[in-house]
Design a protein around this motif. Structure first.
Motif, PDB file in Angstrom:
ATOM      1  N   ASP A  56       0.854  -1.190   0.000  1.00 56.26           N
ATOM      2  CA  ASP A  56       0.000   0.000   0.000  1.00 56.26           C
ATOM      3  C   ASP A  56       0.892   1.243   0.000  1.00 56.26           C
ATOM      4  OD1 ASP A  56      -2.234   1.690   0.291  1.00 56.26           O
ATOM      5  OD2 ASP A  56      -1.970   1.710   2.471  1.00 56.26           O
ATOM      6  N   ARG A  57       1.123   1.804  -1.191  1.00 57.49           N
ATOM      7  CA  ARG A  57       1.919   3.032  -1.304  1.00 57.49           C
ATOM      8  C   ARG A  57       1.083   4.224  -0.836  1.00 57.49           C
ATOM      9  NH1 ARG A  57       7.345   1.607  -2.378  1.00 57.49           N
ATOM     10  NH2 ARG A  57       7.325  -0.102  -3.916  1.00 57.49           N
ATOM     11  N   ARG A  58       1.671   5.064   0.003  1.00 54.01           N
ATOM     12  CA  ARG A  58       0.920   6.160   0.610  1.00 54.01           C
ATOM     13  C   ARG A  58       1.439   7.511   0.155  1.00 54.01           C
ATOM     14  NH1 ARG A  58       1.274   2.829   6.342  1.00 54.01           N
ATOM     15  NH2 ARG A  58      -0.187   1.191   5.689  1.00 54.01           N
ATOM     16  N   GLY A  59       0.597   8.511   0.330  1.00 55.29           N
ATOM     17  CA  GLY A  59       0.935   9.843  -0.150  1.00 55.29           C
ATOM     18  C   GLY A  59       2.141  10.456   0.515  1.00 55.29           C
ATOM     19  N   ASP A  60       2.481  10.010   1.724  1.00 55.63           N
ATOM     20  CA  ASP A  60       3.639  10.570   2.419  1.00 55.63           C
ATOM     21  C   ASP A  60       4.937   9.867   2.047  1.00 55.63           C
ATOM     22  OD1 ASP A  60       3.271   8.145   3.627  1.00 55.63           O
ATOM     23  OD2 ASP A  60       3.053   8.918   5.675  1.00 55.63           O
ATOM     24  N   GLY A  61       4.888   8.989   1.051  1.00 56.75           N
ATOM     25  CA  GLY A  61       6.090   8.299   0.595  1.00 56.75           C
ATOM     26  C   GLY A  61       6.355   6.976   1.275  1.00 56.75           C
ATOM     27  N   THR A  62       5.563   6.630   2.296  1.00 53.12           N
ATOM     28  CA  THR A  62       5.745   5.351   2.980  1.00 53.12           C
ATOM     29  C   THR A  62       4.910   4.280   2.295  1.00 53.12           C
ATOM     30  OG1 THR A  62       3.956   5.757   4.552  1.00 53.12           O
ATOM     31  CG2 THR A  62       6.170   6.539   5.156  1.00 53.12           C
ATOM     32  N   ALA A  63       5.062   3.052   2.772  1.00 50.07           N
ATOM     33  CA  ALA A  63       4.298   1.940   2.220  1.00 50.07           C
ATOM     34  C   ALA A  63       4.004   0.936   3.321  1.00 50.07           C
ATOM     35  CB  ALA A  63       5.071   1.268   1.091  1.00 50.07           C
ATOM     36  N   GLY A  64       2.780   0.448   3.336  1.00 51.49           N
ATOM     37  CA  GLY A  64       2.420  -0.636   4.237  1.00 51.49           C
ATOM     38  C   GLY A  64       2.463  -1.949   3.482  1.00 51.49           C
ATOM     39  N   VAL A  65       2.773  -3.022   4.193  1.00 52.92           N
ATOM     40  CA  VAL A  65       2.881  -4.342   3.573  1.00 52.92           C
ATOM     41  C   VAL A  65       1.963  -5.316   4.299  1.00 52.92           C
ATOM     42  CG1 VAL A  65       4.395  -6.306   3.087  1.00 52.92           C
ATOM     43  CG2 VAL A  65       5.248  -3.977   2.805  1.00 52.92           C
ATOM     44  N   GLY A  66       1.195  -6.063   3.528  1.00 48.96           N
ATOM     45  CA  GLY A  66       0.369  -7.129   4.070  1.00 48.96           C
ATOM     46  C   GLY A  66       0.730  -8.443   3.412  1.00 48.96           C
ATOM     47  N   THR A  67       1.038  -9.440   4.219  1.00 46.70           N
ATOM     48  CA  THR A  67       1.466 -10.740   3.699  1.00 46.70           C
ATOM     49  C   THR A  67       0.547 -11.827   4.234  1.00 46.70           C
ATOM     50  OG1 THR A  67       3.779 -10.027   3.621  1.00 46.70           O
ATOM     51  CG2 THR A  67       3.362 -12.392   3.538  1.00 46.70           C
ATOM     52  N   VAL A  68       0.009 -12.640   3.339  1.00 49.59           N
ATOM     53  CA  VAL A  68      -0.868 -13.739   3.723  1.00 49.59           C
ATOM     54  C   VAL A  68      -0.438 -14.984   2.966  1.00 49.59           C
ATOM     55  CG1 VAL A  68      -3.229 -14.596   3.839  1.00 49.59           C
ATOM     56  CG2 VAL A  68      -2.790 -12.147   4.129  1.00 49.59           C
ATOM     57  N   SER A  69      -0.280 -16.087   3.679  1.00 43.33           N
ATOM     58  CA  SER A  69       0.089 -17.358   3.061  1.00 43.33           C
ATOM     59  C   SER A  69      -0.951 -18.417   3.413  1.00 43.33           C
ATOM     60  CB  SER A  69       1.467 -17.820   3.535  1.00 43.33           C
ATOM     61  OG  SER A  69       2.479 -16.928   3.126  1.00 43.33           O
ATOM     62  N   ARG A  70      -1.264 -19.278   2.443  1.00 40.48           N
ATOM     63  CA  ARG A  70      -2.206 -20.368   2.664  1.00 40.48           C
ATOM     64  C   ARG A  70      -1.764 -21.600   1.875  1.00 40.48           C
ATOM     65  NH1 ARG A  70      -3.754 -17.177   5.832  1.00 40.48           N
ATOM     66  NH2 ARG A  70      -5.857 -16.360   6.217  1.00 40.48           N
ATOM     67  N   SER A  71      -2.120 -22.754   2.403  1.00 40.01           N
ATOM     68  CA  SER A  71      -1.890 -24.006   1.689  1.00 40.01           C
ATOM     69  C   SER A  71      -3.215 -24.520   1.146  1.00 40.01           C
ATOM     70  CB  SER A  71      -1.271 -25.045   2.627  1.00 40.01           C
ATOM     71  OG  SER A  71      -0.009 -24.625   3.073  1.00 40.01           O
ATOM     72  N   GLY A  72      -3.144 -25.251   0.049  1.00 37.47           N
ATOM     73  CA  GLY A  72      -4.330 -25.873  -0.505  1.00 37.47           C
ATOM     74  C   GLY A  72      -5.372 -24.911  -1.026  1.00 37.47           C
ATOM     75  N   GLU A  86      -4.408  -7.200   0.955  1.00 34.15           N
ATOM     76  CA  GLU A  86      -4.555  -5.759   0.737  1.00 34.15           C
ATOM     77  C   GLU A  86      -5.094  -5.066   1.987  1.00 34.15           C
ATOM     78  OE1 GLU A  86      -5.306  -5.778  -4.107  1.00 34.15           O
ATOM     79  OE2 GLU A  86      -7.015  -5.764  -2.730  1.00 34.15           O
ATOM     80  N   LYS A  87      -6.035  -5.691   2.665  1.00 29.50           N
ATOM     81  CA  LYS A  87      -6.573  -5.111   3.898  1.00 29.50           C
ATOM     82  C   LYS A  87      -5.473  -5.018   4.957  1.00 29.50           C
ATOM     83  CE  LYS A  87     -10.429  -5.563   7.149  1.00 29.50           C
ATOM     84  NZ  LYS A  87      -9.647  -5.461   8.391  1.00 29.50           N
ATOM     85  N   ALA A  88      -4.647  -6.086   5.062  1.00 25.55           N
ATOM     86  CA  ALA A  88      -3.539  -6.073   6.022  1.00 25.55           C
ATOM     87  C   ALA A  88      -2.542  -4.970   5.697  1.00 25.55           C
ATOM     88  CB  ALA A  88      -2.843  -7.429   6.037  1.00 25.55           C
ATOM     89  N   ALA A  89      -2.306  -4.732   4.395  1.00 26.20           N
ATOM     90  CA  ALA A  89      -1.373  -3.677   3.980  1.00 26.20           C
ATOM     91  C   ALA A  89      -1.893  -2.302   4.360  1.00 26.20           C
ATOM     92  CB  ALA A  89      -1.118  -3.765   2.481  1.00 26.20           C
ATOM     93  N   GLU A  90      -3.191  -2.086   4.168  1.00 23.14           N
ATOM     94  CA  GLU A  90      -3.785  -0.796   4.508  1.00 23.14           C
ATOM     95  C   GLU A  90      -3.686  -0.489   6.003  1.00 23.14           C
ATOM     96  OE1 GLU A  90      -7.739  -1.131   3.097  1.00 23.14           O
ATOM     97  OE2 GLU A  90      -7.183  -1.031   0.961  1.00 23.14           O
ATOM     98  N   GLU A  91      -3.753  -1.538   6.825  1.00 20.61           N
ATOM     99  CA  GLU A  91      -3.730  -1.363   8.277  1.00 20.61           C
ATOM    100  C   GLU A  91      -2.323  -1.415   8.870  1.00 20.61           C
ATOM    101  OE1 GLU A  91      -6.231  -4.522   9.558  1.00 20.61           O
ATOM    102  OE2 GLU A  91      -8.110  -3.515   8.969  1.00 20.61           O
TER     103      GLU A  91
END
Length: 466
Positions: A56-72, A86-91
């Motif tokens: 999630d690239r933000r207007g102040d130049g920072t970025a949030g990252v959301g990572t989710v892993s699943r099997s099957g 994406e929701k995790a990145a925003e938060e």
């Protein structure tokens, strides 16, 4: 749906203008196990996992990252996984390692790992020639009253990495290991041998068993020795266990922050300092014969010296120690900049060589006046990160060498030793050969090491372990 299709579906599901990294792993494993000279179990398993990294690239130049892993994951679940990331990145709080993604033009592609070809898999066919050798070896051991225990395992993982900047990188990683334990008929004596392999065509079971028989014969005479510092011969497997831990601990960020043995007093790192009186080289190389591994970064999450933003970054040969001198620390782009060192991604193998060294372990034994010969190490744990002091136990045979011959087996020891300090007391290195780390083989089994002669290896106490 193929792994490639899953990657493309996840990228297509990302919100418009969003940045996304997707990693699909397909793995299969085959194994054989035996005990008391009899095959006991076998099995084949397969797994598939998907990791979605949303940025999630933000207007102040920072970025949030959301990572989710699943099997099957099924095809109709892919979009839900993307939305969750994406929701995790925003938060998420701003990511300190934020950087531009690696584009499709910036990465390394292997001609033998084409993006579009099917995932590779293993099955029992990989053991065809090996199983015949093993059966004959088990029969011979039964006839002479020696008991063999152990397992053989082979796995293949196909990894596909794609991102919204056009990156498409893929690597197929085969790997295998054999562990063989021999015991006397009364189970009072035990010896171990191991081997790493890509396909089991190069594993000589009879030769390994012959070495175990010799080591069991050495144990017919018992010698009790006290704790102390001894001249010690470490075979390649023991060397690999010590140096792999050192490799894992040689991160640029912690060194730059004064946290490790690689930190310079007063600030900075010890790059450029001499660590060994012998001109040994310690390096990683994705193209090293028999130990080939991915030539680019695969990062499912960010860590002290890894970054999800670096996925696809080329990772070539890295010289960690050159002619005895510390020459690199592994890093991400972020941690390298923070520590003020060149970017050097970690690579999934480790090799030590000593220029001109050609002696085998047997020849090094023959030139020993008095010392200890180890088989392997286990239960290794860190005591002090500032010195990288490790503790652990010897296992499956410690031998006394006198006047060039093994004269008996001695008791086990607990050791307290730093691999960095150990390198400073290496007085001889033999010929490098591929080896299986006894302690770390579950996690890291692509290693090639020489046997080493070390002055004053610290056997800190006598152990009752058998």
């Amino acid at each position: 749906m193929t792994a490639q299709d899953t990657v493309e579906r996840a990228l297509a599901a990302a919100k418009t203008g969003g940045e996304t990294v997707v990693i699909a792993d397909e793995s299969s494993t085959a194994n054989l196990r035996w005990a008391g000279n009899t095959l006991t179990t076998n099995g084949v398993a397969a797994t598939r996992s998907l990791t979605v990294i949303a940025i999630d690239r933000r207007g102040d130049g920072t970025a949030g990252v959301g990572t989710v892993s699943r099997s099957g994951i099924t095809p109709d679940q892919v979009e839900d996984l993307v939305r969750e990331a994406e929701k995790a990145a925003e938060e998420a709080a701003p990511a300190e390692d934020a950087a531009e993604l690696i584009s499709g033009e910036d990465t390394v592609r292997s001609t033998s790992n084409d993006w579009s070809s099917p995932s590779r898999a293993t099955d029992f066919g990989v053991f065809r020639g090996f199983a015949a050798q093993l059966g004959e070896t088990l029969r011979e051991a039964e006839e002479i009253g020696r008991k063999l225990y152990g397992f053989a395992e082979h796995d293949v993982t196909s990894t596909f990495v794609g991102n919204s900047a056009g990156l498409r990188a893929r690597y197929d990683q085969p790997g295998g290991r054999l562990e063989l334990n021999a015991k006397s008929a009364d189970l009072s004596r035990s010896a171990w041998a191991g081997a790493s392999t890509r396909d089991f065509t190069d594993v000589d079971v009879a030769a390994l068993d012959a070495g175990l028989a010799e080591r069991l014969s050495w144990q017919e005479r018992k010698v009790e020795l006290p704790a102390g510092r001894y001249e010690t011969l470490l075979p390649p497997t023991a060397v690999s266990d010590m140096l792999i831990y050192m490799y894992w601990s040689a991160g640029a960020r912690d060194a730059g922050e004064g946290r490790t043995v690689f930190s310079k007093p007063g600030g900075g790192t010890r790059l450029g300092e001499r660590l060994s009186p012998l001109p040994v080289d310690l390096f990683s190389d994705p193209a090293y014969p028999g130990l080939e591994c991915a030539p680019f970064v695969v990062a499912h999450s960010s860590g002290r010296d890894s970054s999800v933003f670096d996925n696809g970054l080329p990772a070539g040969r890295a010289d960690w120690i050159s002619e005895g001198t510390l020459s690199a620390l592994h890093s991400s782009r972020f941690s390298a900049a923070a520590a003020g060192v060149p970017v050097t991604p970690s690579v999934d193998n480790l090799i030590m060589t000593a220029p001109g060294a050609s002696e085998s372990l047997a020849e090094m034994i023959a030139s020993t006046r008095r010392g200890l010969l180890l088989t392997c190490l286990w239960y290794i744990r860190q005591v002090d990160p500032q010195t990288l002091l490790l503790t652990g136990l010897t296992r499956d045979g410690v031998y006394l060498v006198e006047n060039g011959e093994v004269t008996g087996a001695v008791n086990n020891f607990r050791f307290n030793e730093s691999p960095v300090a150990m390198l400073g007391r290496v007085v001889q290195a033999g010929a490098t050969s591929r080896t299986l780390p006894r302690e770390w083989g579950d996690y890291f089994n692509r290693a090639a090491m020489p046997p080493l002669r070390v002055e004053g290896f610290n056997m800190s106490s006598v152990s009752q372990a058998n």
